[in-house]
Design a protein around this motif. Sequence first.
Motif, mmCIF file in Angstrom:
data_model
loop_
_atom_site.group_PDB
_atom_site.id
_atom_site.type_symbol
_atom_site.label_atom_id
_atom_site.label_comp_id
_atom_site.label_asym_id
_atom_site.label_seq_id
_atom_site.Cartn_x
_atom_site.Cartn_y
_atom_site.Cartn_z
ATOM 1 N N GLU A 119 4.460 -5.144 -4.195
ATOM 2 C CA GLU A 119 4.743 -3.716 -4.359
ATOM 3 C C GLU A 119 4.849 -3.463 -5.857
ATOM 4 O O GLU A 119 5.479 -4.235 -6.578
ATOM 5 N N CYS A 147 5.370 -8.048 -0.837
ATOM 6 C CA CYS A 147 5.190 -7.303 0.409
ATOM 7 C C CYS A 147 5.714 -8.125 1.574
ATOM 8 O O CYS A 147 5.604 -9.340 1.599
ATOM 9 N N ARG A 169 -1.065 -3.975 -3.177
ATOM 10 C CA ARG A 169 -0.453 -4.469 -1.950
ATOM 11 C C ARG A 169 -1.462 -5.349 -1.207
ATOM 12 O O ARG A 169 -1.149 -6.451 -0.773
#
Lengths: 283, 348
Positions: free
Chosen positions: A240, A260, A234
Amino acid sequence: MGEICTERLTLAYDERAVVAGLDIVIPTGRVTALVGPNGCGKSTLLRGLARLLKPRGGSAYLDGRSIWRMPTRELARQLGILPQAPVAPEGLTVRDLVAQGRYPYHGWLNRWSEADEEAVARALDITGMVDLAHRPVDALSGGQRQRAWIAMALAQETKVLLLDEPTTYLDMHHQLEVLHLLRRLNREEGRTVVLVVHNLNHAARYSDHVVALSDGKVVAAGTPQEVVTSEVLREVFGVEAHILSDPDTGVPLCIPYALCENSNVRAPSMDSFAAPHTGHIHV
Amino acid sequence: MRRAWLVVGRQQTSLSFRLDRRVPVWLLGLAGAALVASVLSVGVGEYPISSLDVIRAVLGLETGNPDHSFIVRTLRLPRVLVALGIGAALAVSGVIMQGLTRNPLASPELTGVTAGASLAAVVLLVATPAASVVALPWAALLGAVIAAGLVYLLSWRGDDSPLRLILVGIGLTSIIGALTTVMVTFGEIDDVARALVWLTGSVYGTSWEGLRALVPWMAVFLPAALILARHLDVLHLGEDVARGLGSRVELQRGLLLLTAAALVAATVTVAGTVGFVGLIAPHIARRLVGPSHEGVLPTAALTGSLIVVLADLLGRTLFAPVEIPCGVVTAVIGAPFFMYLLYRNRNN
């Protein structure tokens, strides 16, 4: 022997500092992977470690000596670097290319010895290039070409081998071939190997130590298990990802599935994780 | 296993090196061809002399004709020797430039180095007619080095774009050519006449004096090129690889460039601009013995010698009694070859 570290290393192109005040220790006798998004400074760092780029501040050290204080020839006998996508002159045979790896051992008049002959034969043998030794490098496939260049770096007989994206531009089969070769060089000959690599799963599978860089800073460094985590992904890549465990080896496997929100990573590209890159941004 | 290289001085000698197996054969062949061409060239002219008599006269043996010795040894031999010499010098200079820039199109005349040497020599001849002839090669060297430095600064962007170097080189050649014309326009007529002989690229009327001007430069810089060959080999792999192998890139690049410039300057001093030899000979040599420079340098040198001697011979016989300067002949052969290289480079 062959310990590499940096102290407050600052590397810059023109005015822009890419790596600022970096302290890093590369474990001796291990395979270390430098990972991070495009422009994070991993290739720049490798160039700084290999004396291809003069630091603005701090230094890199080999066995406690600043690499900038060592004679070029002496450094070249201890530390080899394979730059990204090198191009061989037209018509140069594999054997002639590999022979160039002996350059740091030659003097004004002594330009070839029995030791040179043996080193070249060994390098060709380890890389499986014996049968292709007489072929011009520019007539080989991408994977064979990369092996020829690695053979040249091996003929240099250095304790440390640095490689800038050795798997780029190769297909899946040849990527694995190169990574297997590098791990063998480490396991069987005890060489310290440092490579810049884009594919995180390759980094996890083939290295002992992973350094994740973002914006010229080390975000995480340690074993693959410690570095390849959803938090690090991240923060470093702005994605993700699910982290699984490889059923055979237990090393982490990452499967990115989303970008993200509010990520501060500039335009992260998904192909960083799976496919070889084209059109790198060199910052 | 059959050895891939010929290795000279394998053990416990202070000199050792390796060569491609093809090198000795081609060196012998080319040397033989150059010798034959030279003997033919000395024999040809308004007063033809048989090859056997040429050899006898050169060796100082009696030929039965008292004129032979004078014609061969005083009039014709220096010209052929100079042709051999400038061919070798230009070829070696071309090999160095192509290796350093990793550019198959680089050569003394296409990068403006020859033009720079010519301009400096003309400036010296026209502006300071009193200057000694000994100063000429030094002026030419200065001009060649400045031109080489300029083209390097203007075209180098850290990558290896073959066409940029050539475009900058051609631009620079035009500018220097214009400056040379200006010098010629404003100069005294006698000085200009002397200077114009220079610019044609001819070995016409070369005397032993011309040869004496050339020999010291060749004696220093041809061996220098051979000694620097292994550095040229690693620089030919690219700057990063060369640094990784421990090459002191700036120093070695500077020494090689100086060697190339000095060889060009010496040829310009004696024979003006003989174009395209430095472009063609390296390509032929690499085709014959592969790209390793310890083999390419001597092979290209002999190839260059052969080209210039043949060009001079052709220039004298094609439209006899009218003489075409050998520089014109090499340009007629070289220009289409350049076109071919451009075409091939485009398709890469």
